[in-house]
Scaffold this active site. Structure first.
Site, PDB file in Angstrom:
ATOM      1  N   ASP A  68      -3.266   7.455  -6.674  1.00  0.00           N
ATOM      2  CA  ASP A  68      -3.641   6.480  -5.664  1.00  0.00           C
ATOM      3  C   ASP A  68      -3.864   5.090  -6.251  1.00  0.00           C
ATOM      4  O   ASP A  68      -4.910   4.813  -6.830  1.00  0.00           O
ATOM      5  CB  ASP A  68      -4.898   6.942  -4.928  1.00  0.00           C
ATOM      6  CG  ASP A  68      -5.242   5.994  -3.790  1.00  0.00           C
ATOM      7  OD1 ASP A  68      -4.384   5.164  -3.441  1.00  0.00           O
ATOM      8  OD2 ASP A  68      -6.359   6.077  -3.269  1.00  0.00           O
ATOM      9  N   ASP A  92       0.822  -1.211   0.000  1.00  0.00           N
ATOM     10  CA  ASP A  92       0.000   0.000   0.000  1.00  0.00           C
ATOM     11  C   ASP A  92       0.856   1.262   0.000  1.00  0.00           C
ATOM     12  O   ASP A  92       1.615   1.498   0.930  1.00  0.00           O
ATOM     13  CB  ASP A  92      -0.901  -0.031   1.240  1.00  0.00           C
ATOM     14  CG  ASP A  92      -1.836   1.160   1.315  1.00  0.00           C
ATOM     15  OD1 ASP A  92      -2.181   1.706   0.254  1.00  0.00           O
ATOM     16  OD2 ASP A  92      -2.212   1.545   2.432  1.00  0.00           O
TER      17      ASP A  92
END
Ligand SMILES: *[C@@H]1O[C@H](CO)[C@@H](O)[C@H](O)[C@H]1NC(C)=O
Ligand SMILES: *[C@@H]1O[C@H](CO)[C@@H](O)[C@H](O)[C@H]1NC(C)=O
Ligand SMILES: *[C@@H]1O[C@H](CO)[C@@H](O)[C@H](O)[C@H]1NC(C)=O
Ligand SMILES: *[C@@H]1O[C@H](CO)[C@@H](O)[C@H](O)[C@H]1NC(C)=O
Ligand SMILES: *[C@@H]1O[C@H](CO)[C@@H](O)[C@H](O)[C@H]1NC(C)=O
Ligand SMILES: *[C@@H]1O[C@H](CO)[C@@H](O)[C@H](O)[C@H]1NC(C)=O
Ligand SMILES: *[C@@H]1O[C@H](CO)[C@@H](O)[C@H](O)[C@H]1NC(C)=O
Ligand SMILES: *[C@@H]1O[C@H](CO)[C@@H](O)[C@H](O)[C@H]1NC(C)=O
Length: 547
Positions: free
Chosen positions: A334, A96
């Site tokens: 993102d 992540d």
């Protein structure tokens, strides 16, 4: 039913594999890099995410016969397998870039189901269920919250690792999708094949309702131990060396930087290259732009997330190119978000140029499904260079009727999130030390690697020739301009690294009201139009500033 294909018993389940390699141009202490391959999974939650589950619009028929479309949980997950401790224990975690802590679940997490909870065929299954439901399980009251099959992705038992050392400090994090984890910090060894990385800070969660642990590799400012600003009320706020920084500190890589290659839309896996750039994975030139610090006015000294400036958007249909806007806007890169979120006025311009219409009933733009070889591209300008993205990759089939949904969601404010549908088209180098992003058009199907270590500036990258650091979030999107003429002669720019303070416009959008005091960062978009987790994070910082 769980679609996710991992089964822990089999050694072949590798959801990610590692390549460690030394740069071959030098000897012993030469610059090196570290590559992880990861599986790409899409879905509403990690549990139900699947490789086969390509983003699509889910069409629901309501009782009254009307249709409803659900795009709200299109998340992207990248899973890697880690081997932690001595002897090593295998744990699958999510990679992540939107958070910065590495944590894994311990076997005593009360949310973990016991073997008997999981065994559907157990002759006593009915007994387990009734005991659980009535909350009168013998021994432990925790049975009643056991909802997660922890063996699926693995847990880490620190007491079984001879190299584990507890920091005896508390860990707590919550994510945009509503999951949380809490436990204790410690350090241990990560075994990466030919290479062992020692003293990696790992939080062991004795309580978490997330099915899977997370390897956050984002900026240190987002670490859960750090509150962003030091005030008298925030005691014990500190930054520590997270995984990418440890790689650098131990000399495994030379700079805290990595390149993310998501591969094309049909690929099941992509890769991340710590400390290096693979020149075979992009075409044209790598251009460098600064990472914005959107929270500077809130007292945050360095950027927290990967925001950059979009300087224009255009459309290319066949051989006809047209610029829709040259208005500047901040955009979050993102990889944990699948769809693209853009200011309403911009989605209107894009929709108008490709024949999409907004349905206020559905809440989305829809259009006739383009054929799979439709060559229309949405082109994003970042300051003298463009990244072209295929319209077909933003299209979500609704399964029937020749009508498709556009995966571009209008935002009421002027913020933008460029998720996977954009990012698969770009090779992106994240330089977390110089706070810069380098991007080029991604190239697929390369037959061999051409990897170069990053030692100072990103090799092969040049500052974006038309980068401008002056913009304001209050500026609205207006049409006009030209992004297709290369502005190579721009004189107003300097080298990328001196532009770090750009983007000083006050952010009206990402720091608004929320009253929780939990430190919360972003694992993925949780289906929200904006990363709500950041609301929470910054409101907690703000409340600590003003109370
Ligand atoms: C850890 O140790 C305990 C007891 O020492 C044992 O029951 C358990 O199986 C071990 N777990 C692993 C993953 O080796
Ligand atoms: C996890 O727990 C939090 C806090 O109790 C809750 O808000 C959230 O809905 C839970 N999420 C899941 C997936 O269980
Ligand atoms: C890494 O650690 C593992 C487990 O302790 C060990 O078996 C292996 O030999 C080590 N590898 C290297 C290169 O030191
Ligand atoms: C987790 O560990 C902490 C610190 O040791 C302890 O206070 C807490 O009760 C534990 N929680 C659970 C659910 O075991
Ligand atoms: C845990 O302790 C180690 C060793 O003292 C330290 O290097 C590391 O920063 C600590 N990690 C955290 C998250 O506090
Ligand atoms: C975009 O379309 C071009 C031409 O059809 C194709 O070569 C390329 O692979 C596509 N890119 C992605 C990311 O799908
Ligand atoms: C591709 O799709 C766009 C948008 O629907 C449409 O305007 C265009 O005509 C299509 N191109 C071809 C070659 O079909
Ligand atoms: C890459 O390979 C795939 C499958 O072999 C093919 O469909 C695609 O056209 C190739 N893309 C490029 C840009 O060569």
């Amino acid at each position: 039913m769980k679609l996710f294909p991992i089964a822990v018993a089999s050694a072949a389940f590798l959801s990610g594999h590692l390549t460690v390699a030394a740069d071959d141009t030098d000897d012993t202490d030469s610059a090196s890099y570290l590559r992880f391959s990861f599986d790409k999974l899409y879905g509403s939650s990690y549990e139900t995410a699947s490789k086969r589950n390509k983003p699509r619009a889910l069409l629901y028929k309501r009782a009254d016969g009307t249709e409803e479309i659900d795009l709200t949980n299109q998340q992207s997950f990248y899973s890697v397998q880690l081997e932690i401790g001595t002897p090593s224990q295998e744990v699958v975690v999510l990679l992540d870039t939107g958070s910065s802590d590495l944590w894994v679940s311990s076997p005593d997490n009360p949310y973990c189901m016991s073997d008997s909870d999981m065994d559907d065929n157990s002759p006593f299954g009915w007994l387990t269920e009734s005991v659980t439901a009535s909350g009168t399980a013998t021994g432990s009251s925790s049975t009643s919250v056991a909802t997660i099959d922890c063996s699926k992705y693995g847990t880490f038992d620190p007491s079984n690792s001879s190299t584990f050392s507890s920091n005896n400090t508390a860990f707590s994090i919550s994510y945009g999708d509503g999951t949380y984890a809490s436990g204790t910090w410690g350090t241990d060894k990560l075994n990466l094949g030919d290479l062992n990385v020692s003293d990696v800070s790992i939080a062991v969660a004795n309580s978490s309702n997330s099915t899977v642990g997370v390897m956050g590799i984002g900026l240190a400012g987002l670490e859960s131990t750090y509150s962003g600003v030091s005030t008298s009320t925030t005691t014990q706020s500190y930054q520590y060396a997270n995984f990418p920084i440890v790689l650098k500190n131990e000399g495994i890589i030379k700079k805290n930087a990595y390149s993310l290659f998501l591969n094309d839309a049909n690929a099941d896996s992509g890769s991340i290259l710590f400390g290096g750039v693979d020149h075979s994975k992009y075409s044209g030139q790598l251009y460098t732009i600064p990472i914005l610090n959107l929270y500077k006015s809130k007292g945050i000294s360095t950027p927290l997330e990967f925001d950059v400036t979009v300087q224009g958007v255009g459309v290319s249909v066949g051989n006809k190119q047209s610029t829709l806007t040259t208005s500047q806007m901040p955009a979050l890169l993102d990889s944990g978000t699948t769809l693209t979120y853009l200011p309403y006025s911009l989605t209107e311009l894009i929709a108008g140029s490709i024949g999409a219409q907004y349905s206020s009933r559905l809440g989305y733009y829809y259009m006739p499904c383009p054929s799979s070889n439709n060559d229309t591209q949405i082109v994003f300008n970042f300051g003298g260079f463009n990244i072209a993205t295929n319209l077909t990759n933003y299209i979500l089939s609704s399964g029937s009727s020749g009508t498709c949904i556009l995966g571009m969601i209008p935002q009421s404010d002027d913020s933008a999130i460029l998720g996977d549908m954009f990012l698969i088209h770009a090779y992106v180098v994240y330089d977390l030390e110089s706070y810069e992003i380098s991007m080029a058009q991604a190239r697929f199907n390369a037959t061999s690697d051409d990897i170069e270590a990053i030692t100072s500036t990103v090799p092969g990258a040049t500052p974006a020739p038309g980068y401008s650091s002056t913009w304001s979030t209050t500026q609205s999107v207006t049409s006009g301009g030209n992004i297709f003429t290369v502005k190579s002669g721009s004189t107003s720019t300097t080298t990328g690294s001196s532009q770090r303070s750009s983007g000083s416009a006050t952010s009206s959008s990402k720091s608004t009201s929320a009253s929780s005091t939990t430190t919360s960062v972003k694992k993925n978009d949780g289906g929200k139009l904006v990363p709500t987790s950041l609301f929470v994070l910054f409101s907690s910082i703000l409340s600590s500033l003003f109370t």
